[in-house]
Design a protein around this motif. Sequence first.
Motif, short mmCIF file in Angstrom:
data_model
loop_
_atom_site.label_atom_id
_atom_site.label_comp_id
_atom_site.label_asym_id
_atom_site.label_seq_id
_atom_site.Cartn_x
_atom_site.Cartn_y
_atom_site.Cartn_z
N ARG A 219 29.57 21.66 42.07
CA ARG A 219 29.64 22.28 40.75
C ARG A 219 30.98 22.97 40.53
O ARG A 219 31.59 22.86 39.46
CB ARG A 219 28.50 23.29 40.63
N PHE A 232 42.75 27.73 37.32
CA PHE A 232 41.32 27.89 37.10
C PHE A 232 40.94 29.37 36.97
O PHE A 232 40.22 29.77 36.05
CB PHE A 232 40.53 27.22 38.23
N TYR A 233 41.46 30.18 37.90
CA TYR A 233 41.14 31.61 37.84
C TYR A 233 41.71 32.25 36.57
O TYR A 233 41.06 33.10 35.95
CB TYR A 233 41.67 32.34 39.09
N ILE A 236 39.31 31.19 33.66
CA ILE A 236 38.03 31.90 33.55
C ILE A 236 38.25 33.38 33.23
O ILE A 236 37.46 34.01 32.54
CB ILE A 236 37.12 31.73 34.80
N LEU A 240 36.62 35.49 29.91
CA LEU A 240 35.90 36.78 29.94
C LEU A 240 36.60 37.83 29.09
O LEU A 240 35.95 38.67 28.46
CB LEU A 240 35.74 37.25 31.40
N TRP B 235 28.43 33.53 36.27
CA TRP B 235 28.98 32.80 37.41
C TRP B 235 30.49 33.03 37.53
O TRP B 235 31.00 33.40 38.60
CB TRP B 235 28.66 31.31 37.25
N ILE B 236 31.22 32.87 36.43
CA ILE B 236 32.68 33.05 36.51
C ILE B 236 33.04 34.51 36.74
O ILE B 236 34.02 34.83 37.40
CB ILE B 236 33.44 32.46 35.29
N SER B 237 32.22 35.39 36.23
CA SER B 237 32.45 36.81 36.46
C SER B 237 32.30 37.11 37.95
O SER B 237 33.10 37.85 38.54
CB SER B 237 31.46 37.59 35.61
N LEU B 240 35.40 36.02 39.95
CA LEU B 240 36.54 36.94 39.85
C LEU B 240 36.30 38.22 40.64
O LEU B 240 37.23 38.79 41.22
CB LEU B 240 36.85 37.23 38.38
#
Lengths: 246, 246
Positions: A219, A232-233, A236, A240, B235-237, B240
């Motif tokens: 995933r 990618f980081y 994302i 947020l 998930w992305i939170s 990080l």
Amino acid sequence: MEGPVLRNQVLYHIADTEQVKLCRKSLYSRSKYALIESRLCHSHKGHDGRCDEFPYLKHIHKVAPKVAKKIVRDSVMTTGASWASDEAGPNRILRWVMLLEDKDLKSKFGINMAGLKPHVVAKLREKAATYSDCMEVALALTKAVYEMPGCPRPPADIQKYIETRLGKFKFDSTVCTICRSPLEFQLFDKARRGKAEIETSHTTPRQHNAKNVGFAHRRCNIAQGDMSLDEFYAWISGILTRLKSE
Amino acid sequence: MEGPVLRNQVLYHIADTEQVKLCRKSLYSRSKYALIESRLCHSHKGHDGRCDEFPYLKHIHKVAPKVAKKIVRDSVMTTGASWASDEAGPNRILRWVMLLEDKDLKSKFGINMAGLKPHVVAKLREKAATYSDCMEVALALTKAVYEMPGCPRPPADIQKYIETRLGKFKFDSTVCTICRSPLEFQLFDKARRGKAEIETSHTTPRQHNAKNVGFAHRRCNIAQGDMSLDEFYAWISGILTRLKSE
């Protein structure tokens, strides 16, 4: 001589292999690609028994043959792609074969790159890697497997072999290179619709070397897509931020 | 009677359609599926000219036929899936046909669900939706297209039609439902390897209704996968957070 371990950017700093004397005898092969590059024995110089390209995989091969095969396959072969079914190109091929020029591929091996669609050519070419890089990737992946929570411990000889080349084990330390949560060894057994839940991943896509590989959740790998990990980081993080400001 | 606009969870609160009298005459169709459900005229009651299921798409159909076709297709059809090539199941089929029971599908339309692999059945069944939901999805997607930066403005009659049913336009307000950055109308023209860069997306996967649909970058849609949007953000939170603590 062990290098620094930078968990975020690289899995391992490969030890200076000059310090480790390997056998390096050519292995007999009937593959037509042996003309390009001989595959070599990676046992220690002066070893007992037969030559072996992957001596450090013997134990994993016994306890989890699929995992050992995956390590070898992902290290040396271009990976299976969805275009395999509907395009005429080769699907899995040795990565170092893809370093050859079009004319050599055609004259020596009958592979007509000019006849393939451009994106197929791109997929194959971007997976090219030297034999030596592939061998270091296999070793780095093996270490990462042994460091997964739930993985059986290596026998003493294999532990010593790997530590001599890559530095001390940190058992139970392997995390998904992307989402950074622990990767359980047992996850290798899980698959959805024939797709394994753990994939080999590249921190920077298309750089197939030991410093740039690791394992990731399928995933996570899909989500990273063709971005580098840093991209990618950043991506994302931006999501947020926008979300918060709404 | 316009409902609240909740930008995060839903694209639009569909207006009470009781307030808008539609023609709703059955449209003639030779499709065998017309036996299940008649497709209806969605022009205003007492309209001039021919009946039309998608009267509000006339203008987009002229300026960007592919976009109009995409709106209709994504609203009413189960979407193309990678299993289409190697499995025997139907690929694109009207979403409301997938509401029928196995026995009816077999006896009335010769579709043998029991003969399909379970994940194919799941893919088809999870895309089932009522005709009425599909029609509201088409309208909501049309509004979202007109609200994209770069989209030509609707003619007065179409603007009025859409606003009467869905509330005032907020031009240039359409963002990717996932990454929340503006979605340019021009992006509909872009495709990589035959895959459009803009996809219809579902905030909560598998709920095909007007409150739950919007447009997203293909990349974002792939990253969201089978998570709900809330799950994706959590998930992305988490990623990080773990990254920071390393």
